[in-house]
Design a protein around this motif. Structure first.
Motif, short mmCIF file in Angstrom:
data_model
loop_
_atom_site.label_atom_id
_atom_site.label_comp_id
_atom_site.label_asym_id
_atom_site.label_seq_id
_atom_site.Cartn_x
_atom_site.Cartn_y
_atom_site.Cartn_z
N SER A 72 34.51 -4.61 27.44
CA SER A 72 33.25 -5.31 27.22
C SER A 72 32.42 -5.44 28.49
N VAL A 73 33.07 -5.88 29.57
CA VAL A 73 32.33 -6.13 30.82
C VAL A 73 32.14 -4.85 31.61
N GLY A 74 33.21 -4.08 31.75
CA GLY A 74 33.12 -2.88 32.58
C GLY A 74 32.37 -1.75 31.92
N LEU A 75 32.76 -1.40 30.70
CA LEU A 75 32.16 -0.23 30.05
C LEU A 75 30.83 -0.54 29.38
N TYR A 76 30.70 -1.74 28.81
CA TYR A 76 29.44 -2.08 28.14
C TYR A 76 28.44 -2.71 29.10
N SER A 77 28.81 -3.82 29.73
CA SER A 77 27.85 -4.53 30.58
C SER A 77 27.47 -3.74 31.82
N SER A 78 28.46 -3.10 32.46
CA SER A 78 28.19 -2.39 33.71
C SER A 78 27.69 -0.97 33.48
N LEU A 79 28.37 -0.22 32.60
CA LEU A 79 28.00 1.18 32.37
C LEU A 79 27.06 1.38 31.20
N LYS A 80 26.75 0.28 30.47
CA LYS A 80 25.80 0.32 29.34
C LYS A 80 26.24 1.27 28.23
N LEU A 81 27.53 1.35 27.98
CA LEU A 81 28.02 2.16 26.87
C LEU A 81 28.05 1.28 25.62
N ASN A 82 27.10 1.50 24.71
CA ASN A 82 26.98 0.63 23.53
C ASN A 82 27.56 1.23 22.26
N LEU A 83 28.12 2.44 22.34
CA LEU A 83 28.80 3.07 21.21
C LEU A 83 27.89 3.25 20.00
N GLY A 84 26.61 3.41 20.27
CA GLY A 84 25.66 3.67 19.18
C GLY A 84 25.19 2.45 18.45
N ALA A 85 25.60 1.25 18.88
CA ALA A 85 25.17 0.01 18.22
C ALA A 85 24.08 -0.65 19.04
N THR A 86 23.31 -1.51 18.39
CA THR A 86 22.23 -2.22 19.07
C THR A 86 22.51 -3.71 19.22
N ALA A 87 23.11 -4.31 18.20
CA ALA A 87 23.42 -5.74 18.25
C ALA A 87 24.67 -5.97 19.10
N VAL A 88 24.66 -7.06 19.86
CA VAL A 88 25.77 -7.36 20.76
C VAL A 88 27.06 -7.58 19.99
N ASP A 89 26.98 -8.26 18.83
CA ASP A 89 28.20 -8.52 18.07
C ASP A 89 28.83 -7.22 17.55
N GLN A 90 27.99 -6.25 17.17
CA GLN A 90 28.52 -4.97 16.72
C GLN A 90 29.14 -4.19 17.88
N ILE A 91 28.50 -4.27 19.04
CA ILE A 91 29.04 -3.58 20.21
C ILE A 91 30.41 -4.14 20.58
N ASN A 92 30.52 -5.48 20.63
CA ASN A 92 31.80 -6.10 20.95
C ASN A 92 32.86 -5.78 19.89
N PHE A 93 32.44 -5.73 18.63
CA PHE A 93 33.36 -5.39 17.54
C PHE A 93 33.93 -3.99 17.75
N ARG A 94 33.10 -3.04 18.09
CA ARG A 94 33.56 -1.67 18.28
C ARG A 94 34.44 -1.54 19.52
N TRP A 95 34.08 -2.24 20.58
CA TRP A 95 34.93 -2.18 21.78
C TRP A 95 36.27 -2.86 21.53
N ALA A 96 36.29 -3.90 20.71
CA ALA A 96 37.55 -4.55 20.37
C ALA A 96 38.47 -3.59 19.63
N ILE A 97 37.90 -2.81 18.72
CA ILE A 97 38.71 -1.82 17.98
C ILE A 97 39.26 -0.77 18.94
N ILE A 98 38.42 -0.29 19.84
CA ILE A 98 38.89 0.72 20.79
C ILE A 98 39.98 0.15 21.70
N GLY A 99 39.76 -1.04 22.22
CA GLY A 99 40.76 -1.65 23.10
C GLY A 99 42.08 -1.89 22.39
#
Length: 223
Positions: A72-99
């Motif tokens: 969430s912090v390193g890949l999304y907040s720092s590197l701006k990798l949003n996995l094709g989502a726009t809403a923050v809750d969807q982005i966190n949901f997808r990163w949770a699945i990957i993690g």
């Protein structure tokens, strides 16, 4: 207890449904990833074995919270990798699945590798004598028997994944543990709220254990 459940009925259903979705999608990802890594660990190629071993040792010994926060912090907040989502809750949901998939995949790999070791060496040798490649031998002969041998351990991994999904609240995914924290803050009944979520997770995990126990007895490989 029933008064609290009635007041939070919709929120409870939504939170536990989110937990179910996280668990199901992470289980698929972990199964695919764990199978690939297990194949690498039993590969005749030294580099593949080294990469598979490194993967298992790194992620099995890294705290899950650290993995999710890094996503969430390193890949999304720092590197701006949003996995094709726009809403923050969807982005966190997808990163949770990957993690969760990456973390649980290490345990799936070790369970499968134990299953591979139960397959008699003569069967693999027979496959090679018929001209099967390593991949064909693994896919047609070894893995089908390995999966049947480790149904019960895989069930335990899935139950652990269901409970580990609560860590997703660390990156603000609105699953059961996230709602529990809110309810504890709003209600002066910590024990009651804890009991509600304890019962909820028992309802989620108990059928899983019974199902995999039945399948393990039904599909066990006679030795």
């Amino acid at each position: 207890m029933f008064d609290i459940i009635s007041r939070y009925q919709d929120e409870l259903l939504t939170a536990f449904w989110m937990t179910v979705k996280i668990t199901a999608l992470s289980a698929v990802g972990a199964l695919v990833l764990g199978t690939l890594v297990a194949a690498m660990r039993v590969s005749p190629v030294p580099v593949a074995r080294w990469v598979g071993t490194a993967y298992v040792n790194i992620f099995r010994n890294t705290p899950l919270t650290l993995i999710l926060v890094f996503c969430s912090v390193g890949l999304y907040s720092s590197l701006k990798l949003n996995l094709g989502a726009t809403a923050v809750d969807q982005i966190n949901f997808r990163w949770a699945i990957i993690g969760l998939s990456v973390y649980t995949g290490a345990f799936v790999c070790e369970s499968l590798r134990a299953g591979v070791n139960t397959v008699h060496m003569g069967q693999s040798e027979a496959g090679r004598s018929l001209g099967l490649t390593f991949t064909q031998n693994l896919r047609l002969i070894v893995l089908p028997q390995a999966f049947r041998a480790v149904i019960a351990p895989l069930g335990s991994v899935l139950i652990a994944l269901t409970k580990n999904s609560t860590v997703a609240s660390a990156i603000s995914v609105a699953e059961a543990a996230y709602l529990m924290n809110e309810m504890i803050e709003n209600e002066a009944a910590i024990v009651t709220v804890g009991a509600i979520f304890m019962i909820g997770f028992v309802i989620l995990t108990l059928p899983t254990g019974l199902l995999f126990g039945y399948l393990a007895k039904r599909w066990e490989v006679a030795r």
